[in-house]
Design a protein around this motif. Structure first.
Motif, PDB file in Angstrom:
ATOM      1  N   GLY A   5       1.829  -1.208   5.020  1.00  0.00           N
ATOM      2  CA  GLY A   5       0.402  -1.234   4.799  1.00  0.00           C
ATOM      3  C   GLY A   5      -0.028  -2.542   4.151  1.00  0.00           C
ATOM      4  O   GLY A   5       0.798  -3.312   3.660  1.00  0.00           O
ATOM      5  N   ASP A  53       0.820  -1.204   0.000  1.00  0.00           N
ATOM      6  CA  ASP A  53       0.000   0.000   0.000  1.00  0.00           C
ATOM      7  C   ASP A  53       0.859   1.261   0.000  1.00  0.00           C
ATOM      8  O   ASP A  53       0.514   2.266  -0.619  1.00  0.00           O
ATOM      9  CB  ASP A  53      -0.913  -0.012   1.225  1.00  0.00           C
ATOM     10  N   LYS A  57       0.697  -6.455   6.425  1.00  0.00           N
ATOM     11  CA  LYS A  57       0.924  -5.014   6.360  1.00  0.00           C
ATOM     12  C   LYS A  57       2.209  -4.599   7.072  1.00  0.00           C
ATOM     13  O   LYS A  57       2.701  -3.493   6.880  1.00  0.00           O
ATOM     14  CB  LYS A  57      -0.265  -4.246   6.920  1.00  0.00           C
TER      15      LYS A  57
END
Length: 208
Positions: free
Chosen positions: A154, A123, A195
């Motif tokens: 992320g 992310d 993440k």
């Protein structure tokens, strides 16, 4: 990583102007094979710039598809190392990354007769990092060093597409195109837990 190259140039200029001691290191670990340039800023504080990368193959499974996964790692780290207790240190900074996974799989069930292809990317392509370690790159002589920490990248983001094979009927192909979003979500749910990317590297330094 155009921004990564720009950051590297800026950091090297800063390093050249502030360095009290300097060194280089080579390392291997979960971010791939890499190299670091480090310099002293104050008696217990230093800066570090590094590049690392690696390619390898693995597989990822959901209930309907077994994917061949080609992992490509490419990272640029910008760190500050603080050593209040001799060679033991705390490290914080950022990792600019172009990491990704290319996926290819043959569908089954409602996706039978289709080939699924896609990518998985973090992310954050400029991710905060926090860790601990031992040894500093700028320490004079030949030494070893290691890092143990976390890159806060992320949840990985998944993108999938389905291509119907010649054996697929029009009805199967239509159903597969409708179901690919469900399969993408299954894969997304499986990867959401990643993440936090673990960073563990060990290497050798030469300080001068």
């Amino acid at each position: 990583m155009k921004y990564g190259r720009s950051l590297l140039v800026v950091a090297l200029v800063v390093a050249a102007g502030s360095a009290q001691a300097a060194g280089i290191g080579v390392r291997a670990g979960t971010t791939g094979l890499g190299a670091d340039f480090g310099w002293g800023i104050a008696p217990t504080l230093g800066g570090r710039i590094g590049l690392s990368g690696m390619n390898f193959n693995t597989d990822v499974e959901t209930s309907d598809v077994n994917y061949d996964a080609k992992v490509k790692l490419a990272n640029l780290n910008l760190f500050l190392d603080w050593s209040p207790l001799g060679p033991f240190r705390l490290t914080a900074g950022f990792i600019a990354n172009n990491n990704k996974v290319d996926l290819t799989g043959q569908g089954s069930g409602s996706l039978s007769g289709t080939t699924l292809t896609g990518t998985v990317k973090p992310d954050k392509d400029f991710a905060p990092y926090l860790g601990v370690g031992y040894g500093n790159v700028w320490t004079k002589g030949v030494n070893f060093y290691f890092d143990l920490g976390v890159m806060f990248q992320g949840s990985p983001k998944v993108a999938l597409t389905a291509t119907c094979g010649p054996a697929a009927t029009p009805a199967q192909c239509s159903q597969a195109q409708n179901d690919v979003a469900t399969e993408q979500q299954k894969l997304q749910d499986k990867l959401d837990k990643y993440k936090y990317y673990p960073v563990a590297n060990i290497g050798i330094t030469i300080g001068f």
